[in-house]
Write a protein that holds these residues in place. Structure first.
Motif, PDB file in Angstrom:
ATOM      1  N   GLU A  29      34.179  37.787  46.607  1.00 16.03           N
ATOM      2  CA  GLU A  29      34.645  38.943  47.304  1.00 16.03           C
ATOM      3  C   GLU A  29      35.085  40.004  46.134  1.00 16.03           C
ATOM      4  OE1 GLU A  29      34.058  39.914  50.356  1.00 16.03           O
ATOM      5  OE2 GLU A  29      33.038  37.959  50.585  1.00 16.03           O
ATOM      6  N   HIS A  30      35.865  39.622  45.194  1.00 18.30           N
ATOM      7  CA  HIS A  30      35.972  40.607  44.110  1.00 18.30           C
ATOM      8  C   HIS A  30      34.840  41.185  43.620  1.00 18.30           C
ATOM      9  CE1 HIS A  30      39.814  37.863  43.655  1.00 18.30           C
ATOM     10  NE2 HIS A  30      40.309  39.181  44.170  1.00 18.30           N
ATOM     11  N   LYS A  32      31.837  41.880  44.753  1.00 15.30           N
ATOM     12  CA  LYS A  32      31.143  42.566  45.808  1.00 15.30           C
ATOM     13  C   LYS A  32      31.913  43.889  45.989  1.00 15.30           C
ATOM     14  CE  LYS A  32      28.645  39.268  48.558  1.00 15.30           C
ATOM     15  NZ  LYS A  32      28.833  38.276  49.795  1.00 15.30           N
ATOM     16  N   GLU A  33      33.206  43.765  45.921  1.00 14.85           N
ATOM     17  CA  GLU A  33      34.118  45.035  46.126  1.00 14.85           C
ATOM     18  C   GLU A  33      34.000  45.796  44.835  1.00 14.85           C
ATOM     19  OE1 GLU A  33      38.483  45.896  48.058  1.00 14.85           O
ATOM     20  OE2 GLU A  33      38.356  44.788  46.231  1.00 14.85           O
ATOM     21  N   TYR A  34      34.112  45.306  43.777  1.00  9.09           N
ATOM     22  CA  TYR A  34      33.912  45.844  42.499  1.00  9.09           C
ATOM     23  C   TYR A  34      32.521  46.651  42.368  1.00  9.09           C
ATOM     24  CZ  TYR A  34      33.510  46.563  37.584  1.00  9.09           C
ATOM     25  OH  TYR A  34      33.107  47.251  36.411  1.00  9.09           O
ATOM     26  N   GLN A  36      30.671  47.568  44.744  1.00  5.03           N
ATOM     27  CA  GLN A  36      30.662  48.734  45.411  1.00  5.03           C
ATOM     28  C   GLN A  36      31.465  50.044  45.110  1.00  5.03           C
ATOM     29  OE1 GLN A  36      31.776  46.737  48.995  1.00  5.03           O
ATOM     30  NE2 GLN A  36      29.953  46.046  49.993  1.00  5.03           N
ATOM     31  N   LYS A  37      32.640  49.804  44.649  1.00  3.35           N
ATOM     32  CA  LYS A  37      33.563  50.652  44.002  1.00  3.35           C
ATOM     33  C   LYS A  37      33.004  51.219  42.882  1.00  3.35           C
ATOM     34  CE  LYS A  37      37.642  49.474  46.410  1.00  3.35           C
ATOM     35  NZ  LYS A  37      39.196  49.137  46.438  1.00  3.35           N
ATOM     36  N   TYR A 105      41.088  47.564  37.966  1.00  2.19           N
ATOM     37  CA  TYR A 105      40.439  46.632  39.120  1.00  2.19           C
ATOM     38  C   TYR A 105      40.845  45.295  38.897  1.00  2.19           C
ATOM     39  CZ  TYR A 105      38.088  44.539  42.656  1.00  2.19           C
ATOM     40  OH  TYR A 105      37.699  43.759  43.937  1.00  2.19           O
TER      41      TYR A 105
END
Length: 116
Positions: A29-30, A32-34, A36-37, A105
């Motif tokens: 999840e980290h 994927k979020e990283y 995307q951001k 992050y």
């Protein structure tokens, strides 16, 4: 070593490698979020959502496809908690913004970067 020659000078290419020590264990999840951001930080258009995979030997890997190329992410838990990000684009971006975003992050204890 073979000398590098720019075979396509009319095509903009920018590369950045960022590596560091995170202060927490990086999960799927980290990543994927990283990624995307990171698309927002670099002002890139995302073509597909981030893809991740875990290797029992080497840890997590992730990738995001942008209209103007993409980025790869790798993380290890052993022998040390560590990550490496490879950004390759055909559109200009601010490398300092990427390094600062990545530092924040992952709350890194140390971070390095090299632009090509």
């Amino acid at each position: 070593m073979i000398a590098f020659k720019d075979l396509a000078p009319s095509i903009h290419r920018q590369r950045l490698v960022v590596e560091g020590y995170p202060t927490f264990v990086i999960t799927d999840e980290h990543i994927k979020e990283y990624l995307q951001k990171l698309s927002v930080v670099t002002d890139m258009i995302t073509l597909i959502e981030p893809v991740t995979h875990i290797s029992d030997l080497y840890g997590w890997a992730g990738w995001i496809h942008w209209e103007t190329s993409g980025a790869h992410f790798y993380s290890w838990e052993r022998p040390v908690q560590f990550f490496s990000v490879d950004v390759y684009t055909c559109k200009q971006f601010d490398p300092e913004a990427v390094v600062e975003f990545t530092r924040e992050y992952f709350r890194t204890t140390e971070i390095v970067a090299k632009e090509f």
